[in-house]
Design a protein around this motif. Sequence first.
Motif, PDB file in Angstrom:
ATOM      1  N   MET A 189       0.846  -1.201   0.000  1.00 36.13           N
ATOM      2  CA  MET A 189       0.000   0.000   0.000  1.00 36.13           C
ATOM      3  C   MET A 189       0.881   1.252   0.000  1.00 36.13           C
ATOM      4  O   MET A 189       1.757   1.412   0.842  1.00 36.13           O
ATOM      5  CB  MET A 189      -0.894  -0.013   1.246  1.00 36.13           C
ATOM      6  N   SER A 192       1.996   4.778   0.942  1.00 38.44           N
ATOM      7  CA  SER A 192       1.661   5.550   2.135  1.00 38.44           C
ATOM      8  C   SER A 192       1.151   6.925   1.719  1.00 38.44           C
ATOM      9  O   SER A 192       1.601   7.522   0.750  1.00 38.44           O
ATOM     10  CB  SER A 192       2.879   5.704   3.019  1.00 38.44           C
ATOM     11  N   ILE A 193       0.171   7.411   2.446  1.00 36.73           N
ATOM     12  CA  ILE A 193      -0.416   8.708   2.136  1.00 36.73           C
ATOM     13  C   ILE A 193      -0.024   9.687   3.221  1.00 36.73           C
ATOM     14  O   ILE A 193       0.236   9.318   4.357  1.00 36.73           O
ATOM     15  CB  ILE A 193      -1.951   8.600   2.064  1.00 36.73           C
ATOM     16  N   PRO A 251      -0.521  11.769   6.093  1.00 37.06           N
ATOM     17  CA  PRO A 251      -1.627  11.696   7.048  1.00 37.06           C
ATOM     18  C   PRO A 251      -2.148  13.070   7.458  1.00 37.06           C
ATOM     19  O   PRO A 251      -1.410  14.061   7.454  1.00 37.06           O
ATOM     20  CB  PRO A 251      -1.016  10.980   8.249  1.00 37.06           C
ATOM     21  N   PRO A 277      -9.289  14.856  10.382  1.00 33.58           N
ATOM     22  CA  PRO A 277     -10.526  15.371   9.763  1.00 33.58           C
ATOM     23  C   PRO A 277     -10.659  16.874  10.020  1.00 33.58           C
ATOM     24  O   PRO A 277     -10.270  17.361  11.090  1.00 33.58           O
ATOM     25  CB  PRO A 277     -11.624  14.601  10.500  1.00 33.58           C
ATOM     26  N   ARG A 321      -8.604  18.534  16.006  1.00 38.85           N
ATOM     27  CA  ARG A 321      -7.250  18.962  16.345  1.00 38.85           C
ATOM     28  C   ARG A 321      -6.489  17.922  17.151  1.00 38.85           C
ATOM     29  O   ARG A 321      -7.052  17.239  17.982  1.00 38.85           O
ATOM     30  CB  ARG A 321      -7.306  20.233  17.219  1.00 38.85           C
ATOM     31  N   ASP A 322      -5.166  17.884  16.929  1.00 39.33           N
ATOM     32  CA  ASP A 322      -4.258  17.220  17.867  1.00 39.33           C
ATOM     33  C   ASP A 322      -3.867  18.235  18.932  1.00 39.33           C
ATOM     34  O   ASP A 322      -3.771  19.428  18.638  1.00 39.33           O
ATOM     35  CB  ASP A 322      -2.965  16.809  17.136  1.00 39.33           C
ATOM     36  N   PHE A 323      -3.598  17.747  20.137  1.00 45.77           N
ATOM     37  CA  PHE A 323      -3.060  18.624  21.176  1.00 45.77           C
ATOM     38  C   PHE A 323      -1.676  18.142  21.574  1.00 45.77           C
ATOM     39  O   PHE A 323      -1.507  17.003  22.012  1.00 45.77           O
ATOM     40  CB  PHE A 323      -3.992  18.666  22.387  1.00 45.77           C
ATOM     41  N   THR A 381      -5.410  13.164  20.742  1.00 52.80           N
ATOM     42  CA  THR A 381      -5.722  13.184  19.312  1.00 52.80           C
ATOM     43  C   THR A 381      -7.241  13.200  19.162  1.00 52.80           C
ATOM     44  O   THR A 381      -7.949  12.871  20.113  1.00 52.80           O
ATOM     45  CB  THR A 381      -5.116  11.949  18.608  1.00 52.80           C
ATOM     46  N   GLU A 435     -10.893   9.927  13.232  1.00 56.26           N
ATOM     47  CA  GLU A 435      -9.773   9.962  12.291  1.00 56.26           C
ATOM     48  C   GLU A 435     -10.340   9.753  10.890  1.00 56.26           C
ATOM     49  O   GLU A 435     -11.443   9.206  10.736  1.00 56.26           O
ATOM     50  CB  GLU A 435      -8.763   8.841  12.594  1.00 56.26           C
ATOM     51  N   ARG A 489       0.289   8.288  13.481  1.00 51.39           N
ATOM     52  CA  ARG A 489      -0.145   9.366  12.587  1.00 51.39           C
ATOM     53  C   ARG A 489       0.315  10.721  13.132  1.00 51.39           C
ATOM     54  O   ARG A 489       0.810  11.574  12.400  1.00 51.39           O
ATOM     55  CB  ARG A 489      -1.671   9.294  12.448  1.00 51.39           C
ATOM     56  N   TYR A 490       0.185  10.896  14.449  1.00 50.17           N
ATOM     57  CA  TYR A 490       0.612  12.147  15.110  1.00 50.17           C
ATOM     58  C   TYR A 490       2.112  12.370  14.917  1.00 50.17           C
ATOM     59  O   TYR A 490       2.544  13.475  14.569  1.00 50.17           O
ATOM     60  CB  TYR A 490       0.272  12.057  16.605  1.00 50.17           C
ATOM     61  N   VAL A 546       4.142  11.237  12.642  1.00 48.97           N
ATOM     62  CA  VAL A 546       4.506  11.551  11.257  1.00 48.97           C
ATOM     63  C   VAL A 546       4.083  12.987  10.912  1.00 48.97           C
ATOM     64  O   VAL A 546       4.848  13.762  10.330  1.00 48.97           O
ATOM     65  CB  VAL A 546       3.870  10.534  10.283  1.00 48.97           C
ATOM     66  N   MET A 547       2.868  13.363  11.325  1.00 53.44           N
ATOM     67  CA  MET A 547       2.376  14.712  11.005  1.00 53.44           C
ATOM     68  C   MET A 547       3.188  15.808  11.688  1.00 53.44           C
ATOM     69  O   MET A 547       3.341  16.903  11.154  1.00 53.44           O
ATOM     70  CB  MET A 547       0.911  14.861  11.451  1.00 53.44           C
ATOM     71  N   HIS A 548       3.671  15.522  12.910  1.00 55.91           N
ATOM     72  CA  HIS A 548       4.331  16.567  13.697  1.00 55.91           C
ATOM     73  C   HIS A 548       5.829  16.324  13.835  1.00 55.91           C
ATOM     74  O   HIS A 548       6.461  16.881  14.731  1.00 55.91           O
ATOM     75  CB  HIS A 548       3.687  16.646  15.089  1.00 55.91           C
ATOM     76  N   MET A 553       3.921   2.785   8.296  1.00 51.17           N
ATOM     77  CA  MET A 553       2.635   2.770   7.593  1.00 51.17           C
ATOM     78  C   MET A 553       2.226   4.154   7.100  1.00 51.17           C
ATOM     79  O   MET A 553       1.399   4.288   6.212  1.00 51.17           O
ATOM     80  CB  MET A 553       1.535   2.194   8.494  1.00 51.17           C
ATOM     81  N   PHE A 554       2.823   5.194   7.688  1.00 48.47           N
ATOM     82  CA  PHE A 554       2.528   6.553   7.219  1.00 48.47           C
ATOM     83  C   PHE A 554       3.747   7.184   6.533  1.00 48.47           C
ATOM     84  O   PHE A 554       3.845   8.408   6.427  1.00 48.47           O
ATOM     85  CB  PHE A 554       2.049   7.437   8.379  1.00 48.47           C
ATOM     86  N   GLY A 555       4.689   6.334   6.106  1.00 40.82           N
ATOM     87  CA  GLY A 555       5.775   6.821   5.254  1.00 40.82           C
ATOM     88  C   GLY A 555       7.017   7.297   5.972  1.00 40.82           C
ATOM     89  O   GLY A 555       7.956   7.766   5.336  1.00 40.82           O
TER      90      GLY A 555
END
Lengths: 473, 473
Positions: free
Chosen positions: A1, A3-4, A6, A9, A13-15, B44, B48, B114-115, B117-119, B335-337
Amino acid sequence: MASIKPSVPKGTRDFSPTEMVKRNFIFDTIKSVFRKYGYQQIETPSMENLTTLTGKYGDEGDKLIFKVLNSGDFWDAAQAKKLKDETFEYNTKRLTPIISEKALRYDLTVPFARYVVMHQNEITFPFKRFQVQPVWRADRPQKGRYREFYQCDADVVGSDSLLNEAEFVLIYDEALTKLGLKDFTIKINNRKILSGIAEIIDKSDNIIDLTVAIDKLDKIGLDGVIKELMERGFTAADIEKIKPVILLQGSNTEKLASLRNALESSAIGLKGCEEIETVLNYIENCPLQTGILELDITLARGLNYYTGAIFEVKTNEVAMGSIGGGGRYDDLTGMFGLKGLTGVGISFGADRIYDVMDELNLFPAAANQSTQLLICCFDKDGETFSLPVLQNLRKQNINVELYPAGAKLKKQLDYANNKNIPFTIIIGSDEIESGLLTLKNMQTGVQEKCTASEIIGILNKYSICYLIKKSDR
Amino acid sequence: MASIKPSVPKGTRDFSPTEMVKRNFIFDTIKSVFRKYGYQQIETPSMENLTTLTGKYGDEGDKLIFKVLNSGDFWDAAQAKKLKDETFEYNTKRLTPIISEKALRYDLTVPFARYVVMHQNEITFPFKRFQVQPVWRADRPQKGRYREFYQCDADVVGSDSLLNEAEFVLIYDEALTKLGLKDFTIKINNRKILSGIAEIIDKSDNIIDLTVAIDKLDKIGLDGVIKELMERGFTAADIEKIKPVILLQGSNTEKLASLRNALESSAIGLKGCEEIETVLNYIENCPLQTGILELDITLARGLNYYTGAIFEVKTNEVAMGSIGGGGRYDDLTGMFGLKGLTGVGISFGADRIYDVMDELNLFPAAANQSTQLLICCFDKDGETFSLPVLQNLRKQNINVELYPAGAKLKKQLDYANNKNIPFTIIIGSDEIESGLLTLKNMQTGVQEKCTASEIIGILNKYSICYLIKKSDR
């Protein structure tokens, strides 16, 4: 798969750790004040039966409820086919009830009413409960408006004493003072006064039109309000009669005297004045610490279900909507079949309070929520030497970390700085030989040689200074 | 609308004030220990994107994810029609992606990945985070299994030091000791040892079959395990070779020595032994307060993604499944790259810990979370007299309530008893005249006349006794 990238929505928000320390400070402060006034915490499930929520928030509200898809094979094929045969084609409105029977909590009030009815035989009334949980609304996300946000509510049901109203004023005052706000107004009104105003011009049926218009006084001024009232069918004579009420001036006592004059022909209006006076008298006996209590008859929020007191809180330090509100509702649990239980409640707008405090720089350094000391070492020997030191400090309830052996010192000190850790100890061969530790204050750069027990003293002193500074508020 | 008997969705729960005090005690204790070890809290969103969650929990897991219906007109009519034209009829599996794009959090691990990778650009590694939030699973509800329940997780990513593993053992020990548990076992194993066992019989591809079978040793005994291994295609020679490993006896050191012998031909097996030994050595330097650390090679939980240490905690005081577990995973964020970030984490099973503590009667009286004193009065005069007393006590941080005037004394005292309020003051005309108050201890029935400031002393002493009792643990 593949990877996208992330994301979360929209409207959610994340804190981060830094944000969480600040949010916990707000929630902990509000909860401690609720408890001080005898309110007890409950929690309800995030999901409620759709039937519990539907029809309680008006048509607009119903549309904003997040519905949860039935699990597994979410629709009954036979039922779906029957629906289609009746209507030729599926449409979302008719489909919803057959594919979803649960929804996310939209506020804390309806679940609370459901709770009271379900548990009425276990509850001792008056029941003073508080609840701090997230709610979800499918609103269009925009600055300061989220699809998931926390509400902090306190309500009492089963007591019609106006002492409850007075105590909510005190709770607002104490909590916001503790949070560090220095200038805020707690506005109070009473639905019965609004009913009285409508009554004296014989327009009881048009009370919503009346209040919607005068609610805008702040924004559009008296001329604007008059124009709007005319458009909504009020006569020049009506307006002449209620103008003195809209333009009420002076202290709360003076306003109340004018109101009594203007509303002398309305029994319900005078009852509203009496209720306000009782609350004001209570507060006279327990002066507010910081807040200003202001009678404001233009206040009409939630008019649809409030029957007595109406509250709203505004900060005067920052341009911001209301940071709290509430009121009395005489039949909260009637929707679930339990009649005649009166209730009154308030809510704190935690997200807005957060923004206000951030702008005014009111958050304290959070010494007791973060690591107070980082032990740095160079190799396995340093690590072995450090372990008992580490555990002894933890026994003294000090939040302390040991950086695993093998990293460069710069990396370890960067870690301390990024995490805002106020003190470090560096364990080299000298320290291992002498047993004397070098404590570095990361803010001042000052280093001192000391024993482990001296370090405990210094760190405790640092924490106590922080606590004193905090309780100074 | 006819009112319906309200209920909550199956598998979900309300928490009453009494339950909340107990739950808060568990969560606050665990959080304070996480903080003491340098872990920082994040949160979080409850929802999601469905793409974030799907495919991460296996096919069975995917079915248990609660999906949220798109808001508004939840399906695009054109898209729905196209789907129907392709497949002649709608089916739930094909419909889901066009009517739902969000889902409720299924665990805290995937949102954490996910958190990270995003941050990743804001985070200082190693990143030690904890998270205490509800998760939702569309499981069949049964005793002790809910559709909404809290997870309490701590993880560190970006550090391969085994000090982290050792600290998690210490965290389990400290938190469970603080909660009052007196006899529990922290089991530890290592995925590399399991790989080694499979390797020495040349069955590396069958490691899942192998571990599933030996995991059942407790339940079905050696004969049962052998039978199951045969059924799964292992030969008598295989079984002869691994029997000594399965039946490992003695202290952790003795087990480790036997394992080293048995696994001498497997590099990965020996590596696993070395890792276990390092953790055991760390713990030797910081002895556990209460828990027993036990090497248990039958432990295989979460084998699919654990790559190093595996943990599980069991109480020996009550029959109950594991109350905690965790392990190391070498590629959490892949999984999130984001490749190559190693992590290790643990989780506390709060609901089971609650049941254990309830059964063993380990919850302390919660003096500081509830009302400490109820002021009772008979009439408006009593209320007026009581108000400044009330506010003065609250200034001393005492949780105190005034029962609104007008109720019978019996009702007021029942209220105190039902709310477990330990002290009452009754304000009658004598008290108003003399200013001397009568404090009644509701447990002993003892009454004493005292001034307001003496009351503060007595209540504080009562609270401190409570705190000392609590910190004795």
